[in-house]
Design a protein around this motif. Structure first.
Motif, PDB file in Angstrom:
ATOM      1  N   CYS A 197       0.928  -1.340  -0.136  1.00  0.00           N
ATOM      2  CA  CYS A 197      -0.028  -0.064  -0.080  1.00  0.00           C
ATOM      3  C   CYS A 197       1.034   1.159  -0.225  1.00  0.00           C
ATOM      4  O   CYS A 197       1.778   1.365   0.904  1.00  0.00           O
ATOM      5  N   TYR A 211       0.339   4.344   0.716  1.00  0.00           N
ATOM      6  CA  TYR A 211       0.029   5.054   1.555  1.00  0.00           C
ATOM      7  C   TYR A 211       0.396   4.602   2.977  1.00  0.00           C
ATOM      8  O   TYR A 211       0.021   5.251   4.070  1.00  0.00           O
ATOM      9  N   THR A 264     -10.681   0.727   1.464  1.00  0.00           N
ATOM     10  CA  THR A 264     -10.104   2.289   1.136  1.00  0.00           C
ATOM     11  C   THR A 264     -10.980   2.586   0.000  1.00  0.00           C
ATOM     12  O   THR A 264     -11.436   3.618  -0.173  1.00  0.00           O
ATOM     13  N   MET A 323      -3.223   1.507  -5.942  1.00  0.00           N
ATOM     14  CA  MET A 323      -2.924   2.174  -4.694  1.00  0.00           C
ATOM     15  C   MET A 323      -2.321   1.015  -3.737  1.00  0.00           C
ATOM     16  O   MET A 323      -1.697   1.295  -2.713  1.00  0.00           O
ATOM     17  N   VAL A 369      -8.635   9.340   0.926  1.00  0.00           N
ATOM     18  CA  VAL A 369      -7.780  10.019   0.030  1.00  0.00           C
ATOM     19  C   VAL A 369      -8.444  11.359  -0.437  1.00  0.00           C
ATOM     20  O   VAL A 369      -9.437  11.070  -1.267  1.00  0.00           O
ATOM     21  N   LEU A 404      -5.964  10.144   5.085  1.00  0.00           N
ATOM     22  CA  LEU A 404      -4.644   9.738   4.662  1.00  0.00           C
ATOM     23  C   LEU A 404      -3.404  10.581   5.652  1.00  0.00           C
ATOM     24  O   LEU A 404      -3.920  11.611   5.671  1.00  0.00           O
ATOM     25  N   LEU A 426       0.690  11.205   5.750  1.00  0.00           N
ATOM     26  CA  LEU A 426       1.778  11.193   5.143  1.00  0.00           C
ATOM     27  C   LEU A 426       3.065  11.340   6.021  1.00  0.00           C
ATOM     28  O   LEU A 426       3.812  12.297   5.591  1.00  0.00           O
ATOM     29  N   PHE A 430       4.592   8.972  -1.777  1.00  0.00           N
ATOM     30  CA  PHE A 430       3.210   8.911  -2.196  1.00  0.00           C
ATOM     31  C   PHE A 430       2.839  10.091  -3.174  1.00  0.00           C
ATOM     32  O   PHE A 430       2.036   9.713  -4.508  1.00  0.00           O
ATOM     33  N   TYR A 439       1.466  17.141   6.053  1.00  0.00           N
ATOM     34  CA  TYR A 439       1.089  16.297   7.253  1.00  0.00           C
ATOM     35  C   TYR A 439       1.370  16.952   8.481  1.00  0.00           C
ATOM     36  O   TYR A 439       2.635  17.623   8.483  1.00  0.00           O
TER      37      TYR A 439
END
Length: 361
Positions: free
Chosen positions: A84, A86, A197, A207, A239, A267, A269, A277, A305
């Motif tokens: 994944c 993310y 998701t 993704m 997302v 989401l 990060l 990403f 983030y």
């Protein structure tokens, strides 16, 4: 990590992988870069999955985070073949000297002695039971579990000790363990969260490339529900500008499949996940990359983030408030709970070993 310094890996070498690069971890002293030295290069083969063995001295990890509903967890594996893009656990691979990029998906670590270590830790006189969370970092039902069976060994120990557990997974391999899980559920010792998701199989494949398709995960919810196992759907991560419009439909399909509760997570990060990403987004969805990141910054106080407790899971700002409102309206309409009933902790026991004095009562 500056995106200009990220080492890209050709698409022909990473079929079925999430990350597009494999830059050095942040603790490494040296960074390698590809360069053309004038010699003809040999054809590079696609990346394969390699598994190493680790024997930890302790297996239960403690945390004191104020916005997490558990204080202890277990990770049967390090790294995750699901890939994944993310995944907020990617930065943890840097502590091992690996890249949070493709190494996280291809250089995995199994802990086959985890059940033995767990039994030892549960037998300590000072141990006080509380639900153990599994799957909060990397997925316990990723593909290599089929071979190593670490998660099944852990469940066997927890059942023998009558110890409560919460599980989060995207892996349909959890259906293999319905025998153990149903017995634990009958004693109110287990909750399962299935992460969903998107319902769009094409987006999901790009993704989260090695995760079972969304429709197949809905079948897992059905199987868990039929076995009497309290199951929640986790719409995670959402997302913005890519999957947020699916919130209500994911909740509705999951409720129809048998989910009793739901939550969502925006989401995240952290660390190296941000540049990974963004590179993936520009390759997979170039037409909406700017819009996704613009919305992310809007919900993160102008940054990609922010790790503020209480906000890192849901964001901030008008769009965040709208998302929370949509979620509350949807679960109220569908009759979904935000929290499943508490698990039972009073049944905990340490099974007698061979040669132990048996109780008269």
């Amino acid at each position: 990590m500056e995106r200009s310094k990220i080492r890209q890996v050709g698409a022909e070498r990473r079929p079925g992988r999430g990350a597009t690069s494999n830059f050095a971890g942040r603790f490494e002293a040296y960074v390698t870069e590809d360069c053309d030295d004038g010699w003809e290069k040999q054809e590079e083969k696609p990346l394969r999955t390699h598994v190493s063995i680790e024997s930890p001295r302790s297996i239960i990890t403690r945390n004191t985070s104020p916005d997490l509903p558990f204080d202890r967890s277990i990770n049967p594996y390090r790294g995750c073949e699901h890939g994944c893009i993310y995944c907020f656990a990617r930065p943890t691979h840097a502590y091992l000297g690996y890249s949070p990029g493709l190494d996280f998906e291809t250089r995995l670590i199994s802990r086959p002695n985890a059940p033995e270590r767990l039994a030892s830790e549960l037998a300590r006189k000072a141990y006080s039971p509380a639900p153990i969370a599994i799957g909060t970092n990397t997925d316990p039902y990723q593909p290599i579990e089929r071979q190593y069976r670490v998660m099944r060994g852990i469940l066997t120990v927890l059942l023998a000790h009558r110890h409560p557990v919460t599980i989060v997974t995207k892996g349909t391999l959890i259906e293999r363990d319905l025998d153990l899980l149903s017995e634990m559920a009958a004693r109110n010792l287990v909750h399962v969260g299935v992460s969903l998701t998107t319902l769009d199989a094409k987006i999901s494949r790009r993704m989260e490339p090695r995760v079972p398709a969304p429709a197949r995960r809905l079948k897992s919810i059905e199987a868990l529900a039929r076995a009497g196992i309290p199951t929640r759907v986790m719409v995670a991560p959402i997302v913005p500008a890519l999957t947020d419009h699916e919130l209500e439909s994911i909740l509705s399909e999951s409720q129809s499949a048998g989910a009793k509760a739901a939550n969502y997570i925006l989401l995240r990060l952290p660390g190296e996940v941000g540049p990974l990403f963004q590179d993936w987004l520009e390759e997979a969805f170039p037409d909406r990359a700017n819009r996704v990141m613009s919305r992310m910054r809007e919900m993160r106080g102008g940054e990609n983030y922010r790790a503020d407790f209480g906000r890192r899971m849901i964001g901030q700002g008008e769009f965040s408030r709208l998302l929370a409102h949509r979620f509350k309206v949807a679960i109220r309409r569908l009759g979904l709970l935000q929290d499943l009933p508490p698990l039972e902790c009073t049944q905990f026991r340490v099974p007698p070993k061979a040669g132990d004095q048996l109780s008269l009562f």
